[in-house]
Design a protein around this motif. Sequence first.
Motif, short mmCIF file in Angstrom:
data_model
loop_
_atom_site.label_atom_id
_atom_site.label_comp_id
_atom_site.label_asym_id
_atom_site.label_seq_id
_atom_site.Cartn_x
_atom_site.Cartn_y
_atom_site.Cartn_z
N ALA A 133 0.84 -1.20 0.00
CA ALA A 133 0.00 0.00 0.00
C ALA A 133 0.87 1.25 0.00
O ALA A 133 0.58 2.23 -0.68
N LYS A 134 1.96 1.19 0.75
CA LYS A 134 2.86 2.34 0.83
C LYS A 134 3.47 2.65 -0.54
O LYS A 134 3.55 3.80 -0.96
N GLU A 135 3.90 1.60 -1.21
CA GLU A 135 4.51 1.80 -2.53
C GLU A 135 3.50 2.32 -3.56
O GLU A 135 3.83 3.16 -4.39
N ILE A 136 2.27 1.81 -3.46
CA ILE A 136 1.24 2.27 -4.39
C ILE A 136 0.97 3.75 -4.13
O ILE A 136 0.90 4.56 -5.05
N ALA A 137 0.85 4.09 -2.84
CA ALA A 137 0.57 5.47 -2.48
C ALA A 137 1.65 6.38 -3.03
O ALA A 137 1.39 7.43 -3.62
N SER A 138 2.88 5.94 -2.87
CA SER A 138 3.98 6.77 -3.31
C SER A 138 4.01 6.87 -4.83
O SER A 138 4.29 7.92 -5.40
N ALA A 139 3.68 5.77 -5.51
CA ALA A 139 3.71 5.77 -6.97
C ALA A 139 2.58 6.59 -7.57
O ALA A 139 2.76 7.29 -8.56
N LEU A 140 1.40 6.50 -6.96
CA LEU A 140 0.24 7.19 -7.53
C LEU A 140 -0.01 8.55 -6.88
O LEU A 140 -1.03 9.19 -7.12
N LEU A 141 0.93 8.98 -6.05
CA LEU A 141 0.80 10.25 -5.34
C LEU A 141 -0.51 10.33 -4.54
O LEU A 141 -1.27 11.29 -4.65
N LEU A 142 -0.77 9.28 -3.78
CA LEU A 142 -1.96 9.25 -2.93
C LEU A 142 -1.52 9.06 -1.49
O LEU A 142 -0.36 8.73 -1.22
N LYS A 143 -2.48 9.25 -0.57
CA LYS A 143 -2.17 8.94 0.82
C LYS A 143 -2.25 7.43 1.01
O LYS A 143 -3.09 6.77 0.39
N GLU A 144 -1.41 6.92 1.91
CA GLU A 144 -1.42 5.48 2.14
C GLU A 144 -2.80 5.01 2.61
O GLU A 144 -3.27 3.95 2.21
N GLU A 145 -3.43 5.85 3.44
CA GLU A 145 -4.77 5.50 3.94
C GLU A 145 -5.77 5.35 2.80
O GLU A 145 -6.61 4.45 2.80
N THR A 146 -5.68 6.25 1.83
CA THR A 146 -6.58 6.19 0.67
C THR A 146 -6.40 4.88 -0.07
O THR A 146 -7.37 4.22 -0.45
N VAL A 147 -5.14 4.50 -0.26
CA VAL A 147 -4.87 3.26 -0.97
C VAL A 147 -5.44 2.08 -0.20
O VAL A 147 -6.09 1.20 -0.76
N LYS A 148 -5.22 2.09 1.11
CA LYS A 148 -5.72 0.98 1.93
C LYS A 148 -7.24 0.87 1.83
O LYS A 148 -7.78 -0.22 1.74
N LYS A 149 -7.89 2.03 1.84
CA LYS A 149 -9.36 2.04 1.72
C LYS A 149 -9.77 1.46 0.38
O LYS A 149 -10.71 0.68 0.29
N ARG A 150 -9.08 1.86 -0.66
CA ARG A 150 -9.42 1.36 -2.00
C ARG A 150 -9.23 -0.14 -2.10
O ARG A 150 -10.06 -0.84 -2.69
N LEU A 151 -8.14 -0.61 -1.51
CA LEU A 151 -7.88 -2.06 -1.56
C LEU A 151 -8.96 -2.82 -0.81
O LEU A 151 -9.45 -3.86 -1.25
N MET A 152 -9.35 -2.26 0.33
CA MET A 152 -10.36 -2.93 1.14
C MET A 152 -11.70 -2.97 0.41
O MET A 152 -12.38 -3.98 0.38
N ARG A 153 -12.04 -1.82 -0.20
CA ARG A 153 -13.30 -1.73 -0.93
C ARG A 153 -13.32 -2.71 -2.10
O ARG A 153 -14.31 -3.37 -2.36
#
Lengths: 411, 115
Positions: A133-153
């Motif tokens: 999630a951290k790497e995705i956040a960093s790659a897509l310029l998003l917050k890690e929390e946002t990525v985690k939410k998206r993955l969960m959803r």
Amino acid sequence: MIDHLFRHQYGKMVSILTRIFGLTHLETIEDAVQDTFIKAMTAWRNGLPDNPEAWLTKAAKNRAIDLFRKLNTDKNRLPKLEQGIAAIALNDLFLDTEIADSQLRMIFTACHPILNPKDQLSFALKTVSGFSAKEIASALLLKEETVKKRLMRARKNITEKAISFQIPQGNDLPDRLSRVLEVLYLIFNEGFHSNKKEILIRHDLCGEAIRLCKMLLKNQFTRTPAAYALFALMCFHSARLDSKINEANEIIDLKNQDRKKWYFPLIKLGNEAMNQAVETAVFTSYHFEAAIAVEHLKAPTFEATNWTKILSWYEKLYQIQPSPFNLLNRAMVQLQRSEYKEAFKLLEQINPKDLEQRAYLFHGSYAEYFVLTGKVKKALKSIDTALNLVRNEAERQFLLKKKYDITNNLN
Amino acid sequence: MKKFMLIFVGTNYGELGLSPEEMQSQMGKWFEWQGKMEAAGVVEGGHALESNMRRISGPERTVTDLTAAEVKEIVGGYYIVKAADFDGAAKIAEDYPDYHLGGTVEIREVMVFEQ
């Protein structure tokens, strides 16, 4: 050891195990695979096994057996095996062809229409490409929390809607495949246009998009002209990746790029794919974008660019994909051809709001127009508007330099 | 030459949420360190340890099974190295790869009994 072995192996293992146990157990599977890597990482500290890849595959098999036991102890969680799996011996699923098949299934799952389009990218990078999630956040310029939410959803959607882990067939395939290509294109563009300081991330995203596209080209059902064209396009762009940014992380525009730095093997690979892509009369936006990229690569110098041809490709592209970005690009080409009136007409048709977070490009283009037509004051005003809108640091620096050049008449 | 034990204490890897890529790169650093120590001929042995543990304590010999998630810090492994003194051992420990992950190295001299 092979670069990215863990990352790639992660995607493979998750895909194989998902094929065996079904998407409902995805979370358990991902945890199990993660555990295997932690174990490998610690156990291999003092020396690699002779064949790390084989070791990991064997570990995946053992995980499958563990999971059978684990899920069996609780009767409610008894794995509902995917259809047909029982007939295939476990070992067969670990053959290279079956592994590739499982991974394609995962790619199609990630791009399934029941998922929110925004979630598709994150989910693909996580389950297919083994990004955290951290790497995705960093790659897509998003917050890690946002990525985690998206993955969960995404996971929740997949489980609730009980979608099957398959490569779509028949009439479903074209639409589903076209979304897969779109997602790969988006992943690639995130890498190509990202101006993050870490060059690695840019390469990783572009590399992943190319790797996944290559998987599509290996399967007879997904090996379409569009897929070939996308692959070609990504190769052509990637060939310029290293010349796009200098050591100080400053953007270098096409005009000033060192063309000797362009990476020839990728151009060759792209050309080969392009030949396959044009074997039928089906032309997609990827075909035209690749054709435009080729024209740039063909030119020995910026001045020698064949703008006439590029313009005609842009016009064809606009016919099938009438986006404001295409208008903007066409306007820029007209400026190169000193066709200022025509360029102005195109710019007039664009509503910068349609460009969303890239609206600064519009004002930057206007500035260019004003510079070329000798209206310095207006050019500066447009640059300032662009500067107000730009959020990316490298792009901001690029505009500031432009402003400096205009102010000091260095253009 | 004296012998020292380098004891690695820190958060269990499983709790750190490392990505596969980070794990691979971390492992590469351990290889490098191991290779460097071997080339210098200073390493005598060592092991990485599994994270599950059984603790026995008290006169009643109370047995508790613990998972890494239940303890804050855990000994993840050790090396026995040869060095002239603490400074020498500390020099070796400088290359320990897990400092940025919150890991700590404890250096203890191996006791030698005079014959």
